[in-house]
Design a protein around this motif. Structure first.
Motif, short mmCIF file in Angstrom:
data_model
loop_
_atom_site.label_atom_id
_atom_site.label_comp_id
_atom_site.label_asym_id
_atom_site.label_seq_id
_atom_site.Cartn_x
_atom_site.Cartn_y
_atom_site.Cartn_z
N ALA A 75 -43.13 -16.47 12.35
CA ALA A 75 -42.75 -17.88 12.25
C ALA A 75 -41.23 -18.02 12.40
O ALA A 75 -40.75 -18.93 13.09
CB ALA A 75 -43.22 -18.47 10.92
N LEU A 76 -40.49 -17.13 11.78
CA LEU A 76 -39.03 -17.16 11.89
C LEU A 76 -38.59 -16.91 13.32
O LEU A 76 -37.69 -17.58 13.84
CB LEU A 76 -38.40 -16.12 10.95
N GLU A 77 -39.24 -15.95 13.98
CA GLU A 77 -38.91 -15.65 15.37
C GLU A 77 -39.17 -16.87 16.25
O GLU A 77 -38.34 -17.21 17.12
CB GLU A 77 -39.73 -14.46 15.87
N ALA A 78 -40.29 -17.55 16.03
CA ALA A 78 -40.60 -18.75 16.80
C ALA A 78 -39.55 -19.83 16.54
O ALA A 78 -39.09 -20.50 17.48
CB ALA A 78 -42.00 -19.26 16.46
N ALA A 79 -39.17 -20.00 15.28
CA ALA A 79 -38.14 -21.01 14.95
C ALA A 79 -36.81 -20.64 15.60
O ALA A 79 -36.10 -21.51 16.12
CB ALA A 79 -38.00 -21.12 13.43
N LEU A 80 -36.47 -19.36 15.59
CA LEU A 80 -35.22 -18.93 16.22
C LEU A 80 -35.27 -19.12 17.74
O LEU A 80 -34.26 -19.50 18.35
CB LEU A 80 -34.93 -17.47 15.89
N ASP A 81 -36.43 -18.90 18.34
CA ASP A 81 -36.58 -19.14 19.77
C ASP A 81 -36.37 -20.62 20.08
O ASP A 81 -35.69 -20.98 21.05
CB ASP A 81 -37.96 -18.69 20.26
N ARG A 82 -36.97 -21.48 19.24
CA ARG A 82 -36.78 -22.94 19.45
C ARG A 82 -35.31 -23.31 19.28
O ARG A 82 -34.75 -24.07 20.08
CB ARG A 82 -37.65 -23.73 18.47
N ALA A 83 -34.68 -22.76 18.24
CA ALA A 83 -33.26 -23.06 17.99
C ALA A 83 -32.40 -22.56 19.14
O ALA A 83 -31.45 -23.23 19.57
CB ALA A 83 -32.81 -22.44 16.67
N SER A 84 -32.73 -21.39 19.68
CA SER A 84 -31.99 -20.84 20.80
C SER A 84 -32.15 -21.73 22.02
O SER A 84 -31.17 -21.99 22.75
CB SER A 84 -32.49 -19.42 21.11
N GLY A 85 -33.36 -22.22 22.25
CA GLY A 85 -33.60 -23.13 23.37
C GLY A 85 -32.80 -24.41 23.22
O GLY A 85 -32.18 -24.90 24.19
N ILE A 86 -32.78 -24.96 22.03
CA ILE A 86 -32.01 -26.18 21.76
C ILE A 86 -30.52 -25.91 21.96
O ILE A 86 -29.80 -26.71 22.58
CB ILE A 86 -32.30 -26.71 20.33
N ALA A 87 -30.04 -24.76 21.47
CA ALA A 87 -28.63 -24.41 21.63
C ALA A 87 -28.27 -24.24 23.11
O ALA A 87 -27.21 -24.70 23.55
CB ALA A 87 -28.31 -23.13 20.86
N ASP A 88 -29.17 -23.61 23.88
CA ASP A 88 -28.93 -23.45 25.32
C ASP A 88 -28.84 -24.81 25.99
O ASP A 88 -27.98 -25.04 26.86
CB ASP A 88 -30.03 -22.61 25.96
#
Length: 115
Positions: A75-88
């Protein structure tokens, strides 16, 4: 059969009976020792089974905790992926804004030189 023969036979029978009794006592002692050994082994086995059951229960608890930790990590990895996408996306938008502002500054510079 004379009484002397009968007496000898009775004494021999008594001697055999005493021998059988003594032999029976020895067998009973040996069986008692074997029973004690067996009971000790059985008790030790029951103790080992109990320890093994406790260890198995602990390993099952560990497995459940690890499975829960894995789910949290996913779940944390998925949240980090979403956050990374938003940051990109934010970085891309900021770069576009910077590019637009540079162009505007150049235009304003040209207008000032023209004036």
């Amino acid at each position: 059969v004379s009484s002397e023969e009968a007496l000898q036979k009775a004494e021999a029978d008594e001697a055999r009976a005493v021998g059988f009794r003594d032999e029976a006592k020895e067998v009973a002692k040996a069986l008692e020792i074997k029973k004690r050994v067996w009971d000790a082994m059985l008790s030790r086995n029951e103790s080992e089974v109990s320890k093994a059951a406790d260890l198995l229960s602990n390993r099952k608890d560990d497995r459940r905790r690890l499975a829960a930790a894995i789910e949290k990590a996913k779940a944390l990895e998925a949240a980090l992926d979403r956050a990374s996408g938003i940051a990109d996306e934010e970085v891309s938008a900021k770069r576009k804004e910077v590019s637009r502002l540079r162009w505007r500054v150049q235009m304003l510079g040209e207008q000032i030189r023209t004036l």
